[in-house]
Design a protein around this motif. Structure first.
Motif, mmCIF file in Angstrom:
data_model
loop_
_atom_site.group_PDB
_atom_site.id
_atom_site.type_symbol
_atom_site.label_atom_id
_atom_site.label_comp_id
_atom_site.label_asym_id
_atom_site.label_seq_id
_atom_site.Cartn_x
_atom_site.Cartn_y
_atom_site.Cartn_z
ATOM 1 N N GLN A 1 0.826 -1.213 0.000
ATOM 2 C CA GLN A 1 0.000 0.000 0.000
ATOM 3 C C GLN A 1 0.861 1.264 0.000
ATOM 4 O OE1 GLN A 1 -3.146 0.134 -0.483
ATOM 5 N NE2 GLN A 1 -3.697 -2.000 -0.164
ATOM 6 N N ALA A 2 1.957 1.252 0.746
ATOM 7 C CA ALA A 2 2.816 2.432 0.833
ATOM 8 C C ALA A 2 3.554 2.695 -0.473
ATOM 9 C CB ALA A 2 3.802 2.273 1.982
ATOM 10 N N LYS A 3 3.763 1.656 -1.283
ATOM 11 C CA LYS A 3 4.488 1.812 -2.540
ATOM 12 C C LYS A 3 3.594 2.260 -3.693
ATOM 13 C CE LYS A 3 8.072 -1.515 -1.464
ATOM 14 N NZ LYS A 3 8.629 -2.824 -1.780
ATOM 15 N N LEU A 4 2.271 2.222 -3.524
ATOM 16 C CA LEU A 4 1.370 2.632 -4.599
ATOM 17 C C LEU A 4 1.581 4.105 -4.928
ATOM 18 C CD1 LEU A 4 -2.005 0.919 -3.644
ATOM 19 C CD2 LEU A 4 -0.413 0.257 -5.436
ATOM 20 N N LYS A 5 1.605 4.403 -6.197
ATOM 21 C CA LYS A 5 1.803 5.776 -6.663
ATOM 22 C C LYS A 5 0.596 6.207 -7.486
ATOM 23 C CE LYS A 5 6.096 5.980 -5.271
ATOM 24 N NZ LYS A 5 6.433 6.620 -4.063
ATOM 25 N N PRO A 6 0.272 7.482 -7.477
ATOM 26 C CA PRO A 6 -0.827 7.946 -8.331
ATOM 27 C C PRO A 6 -0.416 7.916 -9.794
ATOM 28 C CG PRO A 6 0.186 9.786 -7.189
ATOM 29 C CD PRO A 6 0.832 8.540 -6.654
ATOM 30 N N SER A 7 -1.395 7.820 -10.661
ATOM 31 C CA SER A 7 -1.110 7.815 -12.088
ATOM 32 C C SER A 7 -0.672 9.210 -12.535
ATOM 33 C CB SER A 7 -2.352 7.392 -12.875
ATOM 34 O OG SER A 7 -3.334 8.404 -12.795
ATOM 35 N N PHE A 8 -0.212 9.304 -13.743
ATOM 36 C CA PHE A 8 0.245 10.587 -14.297
ATOM 37 C C PHE A 8 -0.881 11.619 -14.263
ATOM 38 C CE2 PHE A 8 0.555 13.356 -18.047
ATOM 39 C CZ PHE A 8 1.695 14.059 -17.702
ATOM 40 N N TRP A 9 -2.089 11.198 -14.603
ATOM 41 C CA TRP A 9 -3.218 12.144 -14.650
ATOM 42 C C TRP A 9 -3.592 12.632 -13.271
ATOM 43 C CZ3 TRP A 9 -3.492 14.183 -19.053
ATOM 44 C CH2 TRP A 9 -3.223 13.460 -20.208
ATOM 45 N N LEU A 10 -3.497 11.782 -12.255
ATOM 46 C CA LEU A 10 -3.780 12.225 -10.901
ATOM 47 C C LEU A 10 -2.736 13.225 -10.416
ATOM 48 C CD1 LEU A 10 -4.977 8.968 -9.126
ATOM 49 C CD2 LEU A 10 -6.343 10.968 -9.719
ATOM 50 N N LYS A 11 -1.478 13.023 -10.829
ATOM 51 C CA LYS A 11 -0.418 13.933 -10.405
ATOM 52 C C LYS A 11 -0.641 15.347 -10.942
ATOM 53 C CE LYS A 11 3.508 10.877 -9.778
ATOM 54 N NZ LYS A 11 4.879 10.583 -10.212
ATOM 55 N N ILE A 12 -1.005 15.466 -12.231
ATOM 56 C CA ILE A 12 -1.139 16.796 -12.806
ATOM 57 C C ILE A 12 -2.467 17.457 -12.478
ATOM 58 C CG2 ILE A 12 0.469 16.323 -14.687
ATOM 59 C CD1 ILE A 12 -1.961 16.032 -16.543
ATOM 60 N N SER A 13 -3.463 16.662 -12.049
ATOM 61 C CA SER A 13 -4.748 17.254 -11.741
ATOM 62 C C SER A 13 -4.870 17.642 -10.272
ATOM 63 C CB SER A 13 -5.884 16.307 -12.114
ATOM 64 O OG SER A 13 -5.831 15.147 -11.308
#
Length: 107
Positions: A94-106
């Motif tokens: 769970q701690a290693k999960l990263k947001p997708s590219f679209w979540l990062k820019i939004s």
């Protein structure tokens, strides 16, 4: 101190004693752009020796409303583990999960 307790502290969890005397372990992995889960909490079930552990993962985000900024919870996951080893493995995933590219820019 139990082995699972030490492993949580090594993963940068913070040990918090609640007003009712219970103990919870909390991890805020980092900036919401870098980390999918914004808060992971572990509570032991059963005293004095734990029979199980409740792991709560909550992802929240900031939304701008008409009059003020709201901190909204998008996703809550609650899992009860009966094995300390499986609990640690799940927390690492769970701690290693990263947001997708679209979540990062939004965000």
């Amino acid at each position: 101190m139990a082995e699972w307790d030490q492993q949580l502290l090594e993963l940068n969890f913070e040990k918090v004693k609640k007003e009712d005397g219970s103990i919870a372990y909390t991890l805020t992995p980092g900036d919401r752009r870098d980390s999918y889960w914004t808060k992971i909490t572990v509570k032991q079930i059963g005293a004095p020796t734990p029979d199980a552990w409740q792991v709560t993962c909550a992802r929240s985000e900031i939304r701008i409303g008409l009059w003020k900024i709201h901190d909204t919870t998008q996703d809550i996951s609650v899992v009860v583990h009966t094995s300390a080893q499986k609990m640690i493995e799940d927390i690492n995933c769970q701690a290693k999960l990263k947001p997708s590219f679209w979540l990062k820019i939004s965000s």
